[in-house]
Scaffold this motif. Structure first.
Motif, PDB file in Angstrom:
ATOM      1  N   PRO A   1       0.842  -1.206   0.000  1.00  0.00           N
ATOM      2  CA  PRO A   1       0.000   0.000   0.000  1.00  0.00           C
ATOM      3  C   PRO A   1       0.875   1.254   0.000  1.00  0.00           C
ATOM      4  CG  PRO A   1      -0.695  -1.545   1.713  1.00  0.00           C
ATOM      5  CD  PRO A   1       0.594  -2.053   1.164  1.00  0.00           C
ATOM      6  N   THR A   2       0.466   2.255  -0.758  1.00  0.00           N
ATOM      7  CA  THR A   2       1.263   3.482  -0.816  1.00  0.00           C
ATOM      8  C   THR A   2       1.261   4.221   0.513  1.00  0.00           C
ATOM      9  OG1 THR A   2      -0.601   4.727  -1.720  1.00  0.00           O
ATOM     10  CG2 THR A   2       0.967   3.774  -3.293  1.00  0.00           C
ATOM     11  N   SER A   3       0.332   3.891   1.392  1.00  0.00           N
ATOM     12  CA  SER A   3       0.324   4.528   2.717  1.00  0.00           C
ATOM     13  C   SER A   3       1.539   4.115   3.548  1.00  0.00           C
ATOM     14  CB  SER A   3      -0.962   4.183   3.465  1.00  0.00           C
ATOM     15  OG  SER A   3      -1.042   2.784   3.690  1.00  0.00           O
TER      16      SER A   3
ATOM     17  N   GLY B   1       7.522   5.925   2.063  1.00  0.00           N
ATOM     18  CA  GLY B   1       8.106   7.189   2.507  1.00  0.00           C
ATOM     19  C   GLY B   1       8.660   7.959   1.326  1.00  0.00           C
ATOM     20  N   ASP B   2       9.917   8.342   1.426  1.00  0.00           N
ATOM     21  CA  ASP B   2      10.568   9.144   0.395  1.00  0.00           C
ATOM     22  C   ASP B   2      10.631   8.406  -0.940  1.00  0.00           C
ATOM     23  OD1 ASP B   2      11.014  10.995   2.375  1.00  0.00           O
ATOM     24  OD2 ASP B   2      13.097  10.412   2.707  1.00  0.00           O
ATOM     25  N   VAL B   3      10.401   9.156  -2.010  1.00  0.00           N
ATOM     26  CA  VAL B   3      10.495   8.627  -3.367  1.00  0.00           C
ATOM     27  C   VAL B   3      11.598   9.398  -4.075  1.00  0.00           C
ATOM     28  CG1 VAL B   3       9.299   8.282  -5.554  1.00  0.00           C
ATOM     29  CG2 VAL B   3       8.029   8.133  -3.402  1.00  0.00           C
ATOM     30  N   THR B   4      12.593   8.672  -4.592  1.00  0.00           N
ATOM     31  CA  THR B   4      13.709   9.314  -5.287  1.00  0.00           C
ATOM     32  C   THR B   4      13.820   8.752  -6.694  1.00  0.00           C
ATOM     33  OG1 THR B   4      14.897   9.460  -3.184  1.00  0.00           O
ATOM     34  CG2 THR B   4      16.179   9.804  -5.184  1.00  0.00           C
TER      35      THR B   4
ATOM     36  N   LEU C   1      10.492   2.717   2.749  1.00  0.00           N
ATOM     37  CA  LEU C   1       9.326   2.183   3.441  1.00  0.00           C
ATOM     38  C   LEU C   1       9.195   2.845   4.799  1.00  0.00           C
ATOM     39  CD1 LEU C   1       9.332   0.146   1.166  1.00  0.00           C
ATOM     40  CD2 LEU C   1       8.907  -1.630   2.830  1.00  0.00           C
ATOM     41  N   ASP C   2       7.985   3.174   5.159  1.00  0.00           N
ATOM     42  CA  ASP C   2       7.688   3.821   6.428  1.00  0.00           C
ATOM     43  C   ASP C   2       6.839   2.871   7.271  1.00  0.00           C
ATOM     44  OD1 ASP C   2       7.653   5.766   8.341  1.00  0.00           O
ATOM     45  OD2 ASP C   2       6.153   7.014   7.362  1.00  0.00           O
ATOM     46  N   ASP C   3       7.370   1.661   7.473  1.00  0.00           N
ATOM     47  CA  ASP C   3       6.661   0.625   8.220  1.00  0.00           C
ATOM     48  C   ASP C   3       7.628   0.004   9.214  1.00  0.00           C
ATOM     49  OD1 ASP C   3       5.097  -1.424   9.177  1.00  0.00           O
ATOM     50  OD2 ASP C   3       4.918  -2.477   7.265  1.00  0.00           O
TER      51      ASP C   3
ATOM     52  N   SER D   1       0.956   4.795   7.555  1.00  0.00           N
ATOM     53  CA  SER D   1       0.031   4.124   8.442  1.00  0.00           C
ATOM     54  C   SER D   1       0.656   2.770   8.738  1.00  0.00           C
ATOM     55  CB  SER D   1      -1.326   3.978   7.746  1.00  0.00           C
ATOM     56  OG  SER D   1      -2.191   3.244   8.550  1.00  0.00           O
ATOM     57  N   PRO D   2       1.578   2.741   9.717  1.00  0.00           N
ATOM     58  CA  PRO D   2       2.428   1.575   9.894  1.00  0.00           C
ATOM     59  C   PRO D   2       1.712   0.287  10.229  1.00  0.00           C
ATOM     60  CG  PRO D   2       3.029   3.325  11.437  1.00  0.00           C
ATOM     61  CD  PRO D   2       1.881   3.803  10.620  1.00  0.00           C
TER      62      PRO D   2
END
Length: 178
Positions: free
Chosen positions: A83-85, A88-91, A126-128, A169-170
């Motif tokens: 899920p895109t939620s 995090g950062d996209v480079t 990833l922000d999980d 939304s981890p």
């Protein structure tokens, strides 16, 4: 209800060199059988060409940003999705940056969807906290379009050299890897 079309979709097919190699292999196979029988030679070469084209198409991963089964935006890279939620950062990575990311900068825990003939791509953090994968490296011939689709699906910003932040939304999902 039909699924809406993805915001971004790309099949990482081989480039002209890959298609030429498939055709050359089929020709060599046909020429090798020419002394046996000319009809067998031509038919074997044509069948080999068709098989190689179908195999190249079938094994080429699809990279897409679209809607998942729960209606939420999802990044798919090959057989994995997230899920895109949870991004995090996209480079955006040009050829030199992609080479650096795949070489000395590569974290062994990263998920990599790579095709050598697509030399640019994106790095998506990833922000999980529950996922040990720190980031995804995804090949794309249209890396800036992929990054823009990720931004539109929930990331705050993306840039060629910098990075943006996505909403997080981890506790809502993990990549499903087969």
């Amino acid at each position: 209800m039909p699924q809406p079309a993805p915001a971004y979709s790309e099949r990482l097919l081989p480039g002209p060199g890959g298609w030429s190699a498939a055709a050359a292999f089929a020709v060599v196979l046909g020429v090798a059988l020419w002394p046996v029988d000319d009809v067998l030679s031509i038919s074997t070469g044509l069948v080999a060409l068709v098989v190689l084209v179908v195999l190249a198409w079938w094994t080429s991963p699809v990279v897409s940003v679209g809607t998942g089964p729960d209606g939420q935006p999802v990044l798919r890279a090959g057989r994995a999705s997230i899920p895109t939620s949870l991004l995090g950062d996209v480079t955006v990575l040009d050829r030199a940056a992609m080479t650096r990311e795949l070489g000395p900068s590569l974290d062994a825990r990263a998920y990599v969807c790579l095709r050598a003939w697509a030399r640019t791509g994106v790095r998506v953090e990833l922000d999980d906290p529950a996922d040990p994968t720190p980031y995804w490296l995804v090949s794309s011939r249209h890396a800036s379009d992929l990054a823009a689709a990720l931004v539109a699906a929930g990331a705050a910003s993306a840039s060629a050299g910098g990075a943006g932040t996505a909403g997080s939304s981890p506790d809502t999902g993990r990549p499903d890897l087969p």
